[in-house]
Design an enzyme around this catalytic site. Structure first.
Site, PDB file in Angstrom:
ATOM      1  N   ASP A 136       0.714  -1.153  -0.074  1.00 27.49           N
ATOM      2  CA  ASP A 136       0.123   0.097  -0.253  1.00 27.49           C
ATOM      3  C   ASP A 136       0.854   1.391   0.040  1.00 27.49           C
ATOM      4  O   ASP A 136       0.510   2.308  -0.716  1.00 27.49           O
ATOM      5  CB  ASP A 136      -1.026   0.061   1.261  1.00 27.49           C
TER       6      ASP A 136
ATOM      7  N   THR B  90      -8.888   1.074   7.823  1.00 31.75           N
ATOM      8  CA  THR B  90      -8.083  -0.052   8.101  1.00 31.75           C
ATOM      9  C   THR B  90      -6.512   0.042   8.295  1.00 31.75           C
ATOM     10  O   THR B  90      -5.764  -0.935   8.414  1.00 31.75           O
ATOM     11  CB  THR B  90      -8.162  -1.230   6.590  1.00 31.75           C
TER      12      THR B  90
END
Length: 275
Positions: A66, A181
């Site tokens: 990410d 998250t």
């Protein structure tokens, strides 16, 4: 057609996958533009391959975790992106490494036909007089100069002009549903499904901590900072900006969202990787 490729730095597997994608797209007559680090790893010419050129592409491909995806979004602008997941969870990167070449080729073909689907995820900006942050996909943090005992600052949090909380804390985080998250979760914030249009406001180690607050995604969250040498604003964990006090920083949805192409990640499958 132009496709930008960004591989995770110092990750041999990411570079290999990026090279395989580049070779396949070259066979398809697609012009590939690599960021400087990726081009250097592949011993390719680096002239003109800065990451800033990604916005001029028709598609940007991120290969890594990410963090690599977030790095690429800063230069992609409104160019559609597709992520190949080499990280542990992969909320932003929906493509498995073994499917990378086929997924990218399929997406390129769909873009050429004009029938590709694009999903949007919001970004946030922090603004005050004379300052605007780099857009954030996950979260923006407003804090004192350091965390822990004797650090932090006094904060007043307003939501659309109404006071929610006042008190001393290490900082205040405003996260998107995408970012719920990530750092937000580690600070005790709630998980938010990506289909829910919301922002999460979380005090970080508050002395009289209020619970995290979920608000509409078009809300303006204003964070006034006092009683500290200066304030620090951080966008997606990068490029901290020091601001003189007193200051009131407003966090709101950015004009340009992240545009996502290609396969969709299964939210609940990815959640299983968090434990």
């Amino acid at each position: 057609m132009k496709v930008g490729l960004v591989a995770q730095r110092d990750n041999e597997r990411a570079v290999e996958i990026a090279d395989a994608i580049r070779a396949a797209l070259d066979d398809d007559g697609v012009d590939c533009r690599l960021d400087t680090a990726t081009a250097t790893s592949l011993d390719l010419p680096t002239a003109g391959t800065t990451v800033e050129r990604l916005e001029a592409c028709d598609l940007v491909v991120s290969v890594g975790g990410d963090g690599t995806f977030l790095f690429a979004t800063r230069a992609a602008g409104d160019t559609p992106m597709i992520g190949v997941n080499l990280g542990e969870v992969g909320f932003l990167n929906a493509v498995a490494p073994e499917n990378a070449v086929d997924a990218v080729r399929d997406t390129v073909a769909a873009i050429r036909r004009g029938d590709h689907a694009v999903r949007e995820a919001p970004r946030l900006t922090a603004t005050c007089t004379g300052f605007e942050s780099v857009p954030a996909v996950n979260e923006i943090v407003v804090s004192g100069p350091r965390r822990g005992h004797g650090g932090g600052a006094s904060f007043e949090i307003e939501i659309d002009g109404s006071t929610y909380s006042t008190g001393h804390a290490d900082g205040v985080m405003v996260a998107t549903q995408t970012g719920s998250t990530a750092y937000n979760l580690s600070e005790g914030g709630p998980l938010v499904h990506p289909a829910v249009d919301a922002l999460v406001v979380t005090e970080m180690c508050g002395v009289e901590e209020r619970p995290p607050l979920v608000v509409d995604d078009d809300a303006a969250v204003t964070i006034a900072v006092r009683d500290a040498p200066h304030a620090v604003v951080v966008s997606d964990g990068r490029q901290p900006q020091e601001l003189e006090l007193p200051v009131a920083v407003t966090v709101s949805q950015a004009d340009t969202p992240v545009r996502l192409a290609g396969p969709t990640a299964d939210f609940f499958d990815a959640l299983g990787k968090l434990s």
